[in-house]
Scaffold this motif. Structure first.
Motif, short mmCIF file in Angstrom:
data_model
loop_
_atom_site.label_atom_id
_atom_site.label_comp_id
_atom_site.label_asym_id
_atom_site.label_seq_id
_atom_site.Cartn_x
_atom_site.Cartn_y
_atom_site.Cartn_z
N ASN A 85 0.83 -1.21 0.00
CA ASN A 85 0.00 0.00 0.00
C ASN A 85 0.87 1.26 0.00
OD1 ASN A 85 -2.25 -1.63 0.06
ND2 ASN A 85 -2.79 -1.17 2.17
N ASP A 86 1.90 1.27 0.83
CA ASP A 86 2.81 2.42 0.88
C ASP A 86 3.47 2.65 -0.47
OD1 ASP A 86 2.19 2.75 3.56
OD2 ASP A 86 4.06 1.86 4.29
N THR A 87 3.90 1.58 -1.11
CA THR A 87 4.54 1.68 -2.43
C THR A 87 3.58 2.25 -3.46
OG1 THR A 87 6.05 -0.16 -1.95
CG2 THR A 87 5.67 0.37 -4.27
N TYR A 91 3.98 5.72 -5.52
CA TYR A 91 3.94 5.77 -6.98
C TYR A 91 2.87 6.74 -7.47
CZ TYR A 91 6.87 1.54 -7.44
OH TYR A 91 7.88 0.62 -7.41
N ALA A 92 1.71 6.72 -6.81
CA ALA A 92 0.62 7.61 -7.22
C ALA A 92 1.03 9.08 -7.05
CB ALA A 92 -0.63 7.32 -6.40
N GLU A 93 1.72 9.38 -6.00
CA GLU A 93 2.18 10.75 -5.78
C GLU A 93 3.24 11.16 -6.81
OE1 GLU A 93 0.76 13.01 -3.77
OE2 GLU A 93 -0.67 11.40 -3.42
N GLU A 94 4.07 10.20 -7.24
CA GLU A 94 5.07 10.47 -8.28
C GLU A 94 4.41 10.64 -9.64
OE1 GLU A 94 7.86 7.24 -8.25
OE2 GLU A 94 8.43 7.59 -6.17
N GLY A 95 3.25 10.02 -9.81
CA GLY A 95 2.57 10.04 -11.09
C GLY A 95 3.04 8.89 -11.96
N GLY A 100 -0.58 -3.53 -11.95
CA GLY A 100 -0.88 -4.49 -10.89
C GLY A 100 -0.80 -3.91 -9.50
N ARG A 101 -0.22 -4.68 -8.57
CA ARG A 101 -0.02 -4.30 -7.17
C ARG A 101 -1.31 -4.00 -6.44
NH1 ARG A 101 4.99 -3.04 -5.31
NH2 ARG A 101 6.68 -3.12 -6.80
N ASN A 102 -2.45 -4.39 -6.99
CA ASN A 102 -3.76 -4.09 -6.41
C ASN A 102 -4.01 -2.58 -6.36
OD1 ASN A 102 -6.15 -5.29 -5.53
ND2 ASN A 102 -5.62 -5.03 -3.39
N ALA A 103 -3.30 -1.85 -7.21
CA ALA A 103 -3.37 -0.38 -7.21
C ALA A 103 -4.78 0.13 -7.53
CB ALA A 103 -2.37 0.20 -8.20
N THR A 104 -5.51 -0.59 -8.37
CA THR A 104 -6.86 -0.16 -8.73
C THR A 104 -7.75 -0.11 -7.50
OG1 THR A 104 -6.58 -1.06 -10.94
CG2 THR A 104 -8.84 -0.69 -10.20
N VAL A 105 -7.60 -1.09 -6.62
CA VAL A 105 -8.40 -1.13 -5.39
C VAL A 105 -7.87 -0.10 -4.39
CG1 VAL A 105 -9.07 -2.58 -3.43
CG2 VAL A 105 -9.02 -3.55 -5.73
N ILE A 106 -6.56 -0.06 -4.22
CA ILE A 106 -5.95 0.85 -3.24
C ILE A 106 -6.27 2.30 -3.57
CG2 ILE A 106 -3.74 1.66 -2.31
CD1 ILE A 106 -2.72 -1.27 -2.85
N ARG A 112 -8.45 12.10 -9.82
CA ARG A 112 -7.42 12.27 -10.84
C ARG A 112 -6.67 10.97 -11.15
NH1 ARG A 112 -3.43 15.15 -8.77
NH2 ARG A 112 -4.12 14.72 -6.68
N THR A 113 -7.36 9.83 -11.01
CA THR A 113 -6.73 8.54 -11.30
C THR A 113 -7.61 7.78 -12.29
OG1 THR A 113 -5.81 8.48 -9.08
CG2 THR A 113 -5.83 6.41 -10.30
N VAL A 114 -7.01 7.32 -13.38
CA VAL A 114 -7.71 6.53 -14.39
C VAL A 114 -7.35 5.08 -14.17
CG1 VAL A 114 -7.93 6.09 -16.86
CG2 VAL A 114 -7.64 8.43 -16.03
N HIS A 115 -8.37 4.21 -14.16
CA HIS A 115 -8.15 2.78 -13.97
C HIS A 115 -8.52 2.05 -15.26
CE1 HIS A 115 -7.69 3.61 -9.72
NE2 HIS A 115 -8.85 4.27 -9.76
N VAL A 116 -7.61 1.21 -15.75
CA VAL A 116 -7.81 0.51 -17.02
C VAL A 116 -7.77 -1.00 -16.77
CG1 VAL A 116 -6.91 0.14 -19.34
CG2 VAL A 116 -6.72 2.40 -18.27
#
Length: 142
Positions: A85-87, A91-95, A100-106, A112-116
């Motif tokens: 989650n921290d990673t 990454y989201a703050e860096e842009g 993967g990484r379950n980022a869509t759920v997290i 301002r986030t697009v999920h594909v």
């Protein structure tokens, strides 16, 4: 942007192209399919050690006094999830493009986030990359 998809849909390859064309950082998934399947020697020692830790925590059984205890196993799982989650948030703050990484759920509630989601027919996802290992017939992969 987060990209996730069904196995064999090409998230890594597509993610790299999207990031390159948009001039954004590319954040790869924690483990490739090949690493999870044990089919590559290319992974770093650190990555292989982390993968072993993930398998141990997620697949570990509780053994009472002779094996893994519930408290330790639950702590290991919690730590792995918290680290991921921290990673993802970093990454989201860096842009960029996160694979993967379950980022869509997290990041589901993050503005301002697009999920594909990448999908496709089984024959299209499995045949090109794994045709030499998977025999396809009219009733699906085997």
């Amino acid at each position: 942007m987060t990209i996730w998809g069904q196995y064999g849909a090409g998230a890594e390859a597509i993610g790299k192209v999207v990031a390159e064309r948009l001039g954004l950082p590319y954040h790869e998934q924690a483990f490739s399919s090949e690493e999870i399947e044990g089919g590559t020697d290319a992974g770093s020692l650190k990555n292989r050690a982390t993968l072993a830790e993930v398998f141990s925590a997620m697949g570990g059984a509780y053994g009472g006094f002779e094996g893994r205890d519930v408290v330790t196993t639950q702590k290991e799982k919690r730590d792995l999830v918290a680290d991921n989650n921290d990673t993802v948030w970093r990454y989201a703050e860096e842009g960029g493009v996160i694979i993967g990484r379950n980022a869509t759920v997290i990041l589901a509630a993050r503005s301002r986030t697009v999920h594909v989601l990448l999908t496709g027919d089984v024959k299209d996802r499995v045949q090109p990359e794994f045709g030499h290992r998977v025999r396809l017939s009219g009733d699906g992969p085997r």
